[in-house]
Design an enzyme around this catalytic site. Structure first.
Site: not given
Ligand code: PLP
Length: 427
Positions: A287, A289-290, A326, A330, A356
């Site tokens: 999975e 994302g980033r 971000r 973070y 602000c």
């Molecule tokens: C946020 C998330 C991802 C993706 O994380 P990345 O760091 O963006 O790759 C994948 N699986 C689950 C369950 C998440 O909560």
């Protein structure tokens, strides 16, 4: 045999010494003139390339790459990925609607994660026929079973286990320790699988794990999958055969723009997982994302003013923490470059937005090329968790988004208007 070009870590570059920063063949100066600022610009080519790296690395086995929609949920980006066979990892009913809106056929490639799913969200996902629910508690499993029985649709599920693995990342994006709210203690998982083995509305399809985000070493992923594989073997001995292991997301990128080789990173990551799977022949889900979208995106902003307070110099841009939170949330680092470099010496500055809040900064005590009011700057590696975490704080309108494909750029989300801002309210 032709060698595939190594995907560079960023799709932004200055084609000649004198030119403005480009995304592929498109000048960011031209885009800012046409669509205004703040403006998110994404390279479609890089997103597709990055998906390909995962698909390529896993080609020797049954697999599905499920893009984590929360990283960047732009419909045009989801469509791009769906067209190339990606699945999707969603964490809300809203994200499911986004996937269904652009790729109804992709429902069967959707996994539904998240610690707090409502009955309505579960119902919608059951009716859509998603691939599996990643279940995060026994109570949620009971709710899923009840909804499935009510709708007379079998629910495929995976328990999201918490492997108690430490991942070296920011504490807000680490999720794989027992003290975190995510997942089910891996020591409880066997008992839970066995307890629902006779339920005709539930199908135990797999097991899932997600240990955090922006993790830059393959080692913790391997450690987590090792624990999960062990559980799968143990369950098999007891007659529960799981078809899939979901390794989650979390592979990190290099925000400092060093010599980052995305191909090698994915290969190493996939190899660590493969080793830890230890002969498991079922389907592997990942999975990311980033990793797919972060480096494909930049946030382009215009400098409103350059202001001096005593010894400090503040570069105030028309983008702010509501556009990209971000750094404030973070302490994240984003490299900042001028779109059209000027001659002269770099200076140490703070780059801030107009919101602000003292926390409204993009960079502190950062060496920046010379800039003047009216210049454009680009915040790099902003494609993930940028627009997706944007808000209307300070009643600011959300930015527009542009997708660049080769030499063509198109608007994929128009800038919000005052009507968008005020529309939902009643006096
Ligand atoms: C946020 C998330 C991802 C993706 O994380 P990345 O760091 O963006 O790759 C994948 N699986 C689950 C369950 C998440 O909560």
């Amino acid at each position: 045999m032709t060698q595939a070009p190594t995907p560079s870590s960023r799709p932004f570059c200055y084609p000649h010494a004198e030119s403005a920063l480009h995304c592929g063949k498109v000048s960011l100066e031209a885009l800012a003139r046409r669509y205004g600022t703040p403006l998110y610009v994404y390279s479609a080519n890089q997103i597709v390339e990055r998906l390909g790296l995962f698909q390529q690395a896993l080609r020797g086995r049954e697999h599905l790459v499920c893009y984590a929609v929360k990283a960047n949920s732009a419909l045009a980006i989801l469509k791009l990925l769906a067209d190339r066979g990606a699945g999707f990892d969603i964490v809300s009913g809203g994200e499911l609607e986004r996937v269904l809106a652009v790729a109804p056929d992709a429902a069967e490639r959707v996994v539904f994660s998240g610690v707090g799913k409502t009955a309505a969200e579960i119902d919608r996902a059951l009716k859509a026929g998603i691939l599996e629910f990643n279940v995060e508690s026994e109570a949620e499993l009971a709710l899923l079973a009840a909804r499935a029985r009510k709708l007379k649709r079998k629910a495929r599920f995976a328990l999201r286990v918490n492997p108690d693995v430490f991942a070296d990342t920011h504490p807000y994006i680490s999720t794989g320790l027992r003290e975190h709210k995510f997942g089910i203690d891996i020591r409880q998982a066997r008992r839970i699988y066995l307890s629902v083995a006779g339920n005709r509305w539930l199908e135990a399809r797999g097991v899932s794990v997600h240990i955090g985000s922006q993790i830059c070493s393959a080692e913790p992923f391997g450690a987590a999958i090792e624990r999960v594989s062990k559980l799968v073997r143990q369950l098999r001995r007891e007659g529960i055969v799981l078809k899939a292991i979901d390794g989650g997301g979390g592979l990190g990128i290099d925000y400092h723009g060093g010599s980052f080789d995305a191909t090698a990173e994915v290969r190493e990551y996939a190899a660590a997982i493969e080793r830890a799977l230890d002969g498991f022949e079922g389907c592997l889900l990942l999975e990311p994302g980033r990793f797919l979208v972060a480096q494909a995106g930049a946030l382009v902003a215009r400098v409103l003013q350059v202001k001096r307070n005593g010894k400090k110099t503040f570069v105030i841009t028309d983008a702010a923490m509501n556009d990209l939170i971000r750094p404030a949330l973070y302490q994240a680092y984003h490299e900042i470059v001028t779109v059209r470099p000027r001659a002269g010496k770099s200076r140490i500055v703070d780059v801030v937005g107009p919101v602000c809040e003292t926390g409204d900064f993009f960079a502190r005590d950062r060496k920046l090329q010379p800039v003047e009011a009216g210049d454009l700057v680009a915040l790099l590696d902003a494609g993930a968790y940028g627009m997706a975490q944007s808000s209307n704080y300070n009643s600011r309108l959300r930015a527009a988004e542009v997708l660049v494909e080769g030499a063509k750029a198109r608007l994929i989300r128009r800038r919000e208007t005052m009507a968008d801002l005020l529309g939902p309210e009643m006096v």
